[in-house]
Design a protein around this motif. Sequence first.
Motif, short mmCIF file in Angstrom:
data_model
loop_
_atom_site.label_atom_id
_atom_site.label_comp_id
_atom_site.label_asym_id
_atom_site.label_seq_id
_atom_site.Cartn_x
_atom_site.Cartn_y
_atom_site.Cartn_z
N UNK A 1 17.71 -85.28 25.85
CA UNK A 1 17.05 -86.76 25.64
C UNK A 1 16.84 -87.24 27.48
N UNK A 2 15.54 -87.85 27.27
CA UNK A 2 15.32 -88.39 28.72
C UNK A 2 15.84 -89.59 28.72
N UNK A 3 15.82 -90.30 30.20
CA UNK A 3 16.38 -91.39 30.61
C UNK A 3 16.17 -92.45 29.64
N UNK A 4 14.51 -92.46 29.42
CA UNK A 4 14.06 -93.84 28.86
C UNK A 4 13.39 -93.60 27.32
N UNK A 5 12.98 -92.22 27.42
CA UNK A 5 12.45 -91.86 25.99
C UNK A 5 12.83 -90.46 25.74
N UNK A 6 12.10 -89.63 24.85
CA UNK A 6 12.51 -88.49 24.32
C UNK A 6 11.88 -87.46 25.71
N UNK A 7 12.56 -86.31 25.73
CA UNK A 7 11.84 -85.42 26.88
C UNK A 7 10.41 -85.26 26.82
N UNK A 8 9.98 -85.02 25.40
CA UNK A 8 8.73 -84.72 25.34
C UNK A 8 7.90 -86.02 25.79
N UNK A 9 8.27 -87.07 25.36
CA UNK A 9 7.43 -88.34 25.72
C UNK A 9 7.40 -88.68 27.35
N UNK A 10 8.69 -88.26 28.05
CA UNK A 10 8.72 -88.47 29.46
C UNK A 10 7.96 -87.47 30.25
N UNK A 11 7.87 -86.26 29.76
CA UNK A 11 6.94 -85.26 30.25
C UNK A 11 5.57 -85.98 30.19
N UNK A 12 5.30 -86.35 28.96
CA UNK A 12 3.93 -86.52 28.70
C UNK A 12 3.50 -87.76 29.52
N UNK A 121 13.65 -102.80 34.22
CA UNK A 121 14.54 -103.31 35.06
C UNK A 121 15.16 -102.05 35.81
N UNK A 122 15.52 -101.08 35.01
CA UNK A 122 16.31 -100.03 35.34
C UNK A 122 15.40 -98.85 35.92
N UNK A 123 14.11 -99.29 36.23
CA UNK A 123 12.87 -98.43 37.03
C UNK A 123 12.08 -97.84 36.21
N UNK A 124 11.94 -97.95 34.89
CA UNK A 124 10.76 -97.02 34.17
C UNK A 124 9.41 -97.61 34.61
N UNK A 125 8.62 -97.04 35.29
CA UNK A 125 7.43 -97.53 35.99
C UNK A 125 6.60 -97.94 34.78
#
Length: 415
Positions: A1-12, A121-125
């Motif tokens: 699982x990605x930091x903010x979303x699923x791995x697939x979504x974060x890569x997308x 706030x945690x850094x997700x652009x």
Amino acid sequence: MGRYFSDVVEKAIEDLYYCYDNDRAKQAADRLAVAVEEHEDKDACYFLACCYLGTHYNWTYHPFEEDEEAAYRLLGKGISLGSAAAVLGALRMNMLTPEYQELMTFSSVKEAWEVIYEKAQDGCQVCQYMIGNTYYYLDVIEIQDKRESQFDSEEAWDRWRQEQMEKSVPWFEKAFMGGMGLAGRNLCDYYKKGRGVLIPSDPDKAMEVIRQGADRGYPDWMYALGSRLFFDQDRKDEGFSWALRAAQQGYLLALDIVGDGYRMGDVAERNFTYALECYEKNVAYGGDAYAYDRAGEMYFLGQGTPQDYAKAVEYMEQAYALRDEESGDLDKLGLCYLMGYGCDQNVERGKQFLEQGEDSWYKNYGLGMMYTQGMGVAKDIEKGIGYLRAAGDFEPAKKELSRYKKGFFGGWKRI
């Protein structure tokens, strides 16, 4: 699982928003579609929906066809699955209908906003960009359930809204500096256009944003800087250099500047053939009136190609249509219709375009021919001679003038 979303979504997100690569973007959309259909990934619904919503949610030359109906369906699915991003996205897109609000797993839009705010706030652009938009477009009015009647005065209401808009700036800056070129658009517009009477414009700050984006290697911002330097500030060498870099990264609008550089020969060795190639690459994509105008002009003059009036008319007509019937190279188009160059002769249309077009040799020659020969106007040789003389060294005008002389009593006659 990605930091903010699923791995697939974060890569997308990385492939859609942190680069300008169409192949990567298409692959990202394909993976999102699989995540939606096979895994009911709630946030994949939102980011896939954005792919279908045009250049406002993607870079200018993105590879996706607009499909608002598909985007609407995806947002609804994302909302029903519990995506906070889909809720805020639907609100921003004016798609958060009462039916979709009933599908929400959140108790309120504010609760969904708080989920995205925490990630920002945690850094997700991408979340920083979304939060910035809620302030910039004043979606916070609905999110916080604010009404003018809750304030002591109209001035207090205006002051609160101004404060909210101002809060967008640091969020856009964080996303922009963090690698999301798209976030710079609203940041630049904030300074360039202002926000009504509440936020005054600041052109110097807008230029600073443009320069920052160019320095970071974003092709749209390299083009924006190049365009201002080349066209507005007469710093053609520097502007050409930025445009060339943007064009090399696939930003087609920059080819207009590259084409101009090679056509005029002032910042690069003159090469009409290559200049025409630049304009026609942009023409092939469609939608750029300037490229159509310049390519049409080159076919009209026979620069980099054999003279082809029919092709010139085709391109210049397209430029005219794209400009919503504002003026462009209407002098040359008018001359073509007046004389029947590359098209069926249409004197009235030629007259219309010549009168609308900017002053030039071609316009004066065309008007001279109209009045000396009575084409669509009452014949007035003296007036026509005045126009032909105003055409200067234009050879057809000089040739036409040689066919007239003044009679003994001062009147002009054709010889």
